[in-house]
Design an enzyme around this catalytic site. Structure first.
Site, short mmCIF file in Angstrom:
data_model
loop_
_atom_site.label_atom_id
_atom_site.label_comp_id
_atom_site.label_asym_id
_atom_site.label_seq_id
_atom_site.Cartn_x
_atom_site.Cartn_y
_atom_site.Cartn_z
N PRO A 176 23.36 -11.50 33.80
CA PRO A 176 24.78 -11.54 34.17
C PRO A 176 25.60 -12.74 34.17
CG PRO A 176 23.36 -11.82 36.26
CD PRO A 176 22.32 -11.76 35.05
N HIS A 231 9.94 -1.60 29.88
CA HIS A 231 10.62 -2.77 29.25
C HIS A 231 11.57 -2.53 28.19
CE1 HIS A 231 10.50 -7.39 29.64
NE2 HIS A 231 11.69 -7.26 29.35
N GLY A 275 25.56 -14.44 31.06
CA GLY A 275 25.75 -14.58 29.64
C GLY A 275 24.52 -15.77 29.18
N ARG A 276 23.24 -15.19 29.73
CA ARG A 276 22.18 -16.21 29.64
C ARG A 276 22.53 -17.85 30.04
NH1 ARG A 276 18.59 -12.88 27.27
NH2 ARG A 276 19.61 -10.87 26.19
N TYR A 327 6.42 -11.56 30.52
CA TYR A 327 6.87 -12.83 30.66
C TYR A 327 5.65 -13.98 30.75
CZ TYR A 327 11.21 -10.71 32.00
OH TYR A 327 12.24 -9.60 32.28
N SER A 329 27.63 -20.40 33.02
CA SER A 329 27.50 -21.48 34.22
C SER A 329 28.02 -23.09 33.72
CB SER A 329 26.05 -21.89 34.39
OG SER A 329 25.30 -20.67 34.87
#
Length: 341
Positions: A207, A127, A209-210, A60, A214
């Protein structure tokens, strides 16, 4: 707000918060890096709320997310968290490659310890699986790092059932991290049962869905130009209309339950079993609070079934080429590697 409870992750003795915090989006892939002071404040707020299981990776940034966490966890804060990081994806000549070579495993671990400014990594994941190398070879080095106290527990990410079994023979695996959400359920057939049979904890990334659960397709309007979600198949116009209907139905059910769609999607995962820890990522304190609120949403078996029936209609693959998923993570037999040496 009541503090987030605790759970056992795997059967090797690790304990974590019932919900974790994915830290990737603070530094990489989901648009430009976010302001460091804001992210440190968010991490501290998470810890005070009881979300103490923090997830990062040397990939990252690369490296910048680990450096951020190193700053956020200075001093006594370090003792309050369970810190997970990962190795296995490195940049070579402008391209990324997956590597599980023992010398690289050790080099990557030393680098992460230095950036995080810690003596020991609580949970160290591979990873992605290096399919050129028997998993036993990579695991042999990880086992040495455990014996030296540099890491406490070993994890795998996006690993196939066969890879998990072979790795577990070399040294017990504490957790498998995998993409699991209302619209990524392929792991339920083989991977989850394998983990349960072996007593391995399950850590669910993306969790929500990216971010799709939301705000639905509206999410795309707020993404910056360099947000890599813009390239994912499920966010493409030919799939988005169908996926919007899934979001609309989840939203409708959430309204009936008196919660948000993201809380409903997270609650569904929390109801999958006491061996599952979702790690939603966020860069906003209000979203973190909302995610914690999902722990209070109770679902009946009938509601679970209704929610699941919606997700069967998802359109589009998880990744454009599919190669970074568990389905392509089997490794050569150890005998073939020994014969070559």
């Amino acid at each position: 707000m009541s503090k987030v409870g605790r759970m056992k992750l795997g059967s090797q003795g690790m304990e974590v918060s019932l919900q974790g915090l994915g830290c990737m989006s603070m530094s990489a892939f989901y648009g430009p890096p976010k302001p460091e002071p804001d992210m440190i404040a968010l991490i501290h707020h998470a810890i005070q709320s009881g979300v103490t299981f923090l997830d990062t990776s040397d990939f990252y940034g690369p490296h910048t997310n680990e450096l951020l966490l190193g700053k956020a966890l200075k001093g006594e804060v370090r003792e309050k968290v369970e810190l997970a990081t990962k190795f296995g994806v490195r940049a070579r000549e402008g391209k990324y490659e997956i590597c599980g070579d023992p010398a690289y495993v050790r080099e990557a671990c030393e680098g992460s310890l230095k950036r995080l400014d810690i003596d020991s990594i609580d949970l160290y994941y591979q990873h992605r699986i290096d399919t050129r190398l028997p998993i036993e070879v990579t695991m042999g080095e990880l086992k040495k790092l455990v014996e030296e106290g540099k890491i406490k527990y070993i994890g795998l990410s996006e690993a196939s059932p066969a890879t998990i079994r072979r790795a577990h023979v070399v040294h017990p695996i504490t957790a498998v991290q995998l993409e699991w959400s209302l619209w990524s359920r392929d792991v339920e057939e083989e991977v989850i049962p394998t983990c349960r049979e072996l007593g391995i904890g399950i850590v669910a990334y993306s969790p929500l869905g990216r971010g799709f659960f939301s705000s639905g397709p509206k999410l795309l309007e707020s993404l910056s130009q360099d947000d890599y979600r813009k390239d994912l198949p499920r966010f493409q116009p030919e799939n988005l209309q169908q996926n919007q209907t899934i979001f609309d139905k989840v939203n409708e059910l959430a309204t009936k339950k008196g919660c948000t769609p993201s809380q409903l999607a997270l609650a569904w995962l929390h109801h999958q079993g006491n061996d599952v820890c979702p790690i939603p990522g966020t860069t906003k304190i209000e979203n973190l609070n909302q995610n914690i609120g999902a722990l209070s949403v109770k679902l009946t078996p009938e509601e679970m079934a209704e929610i699941e029936s919606l997700a069967d209609a998802v359109r589009g693959d998880r990744y454009a080429d599919g190669s970074s998923t568990w389905k392509y993570s089997d490794t050569p037999p150890l005998s073939s590697w020994n014969a070559e040496k």
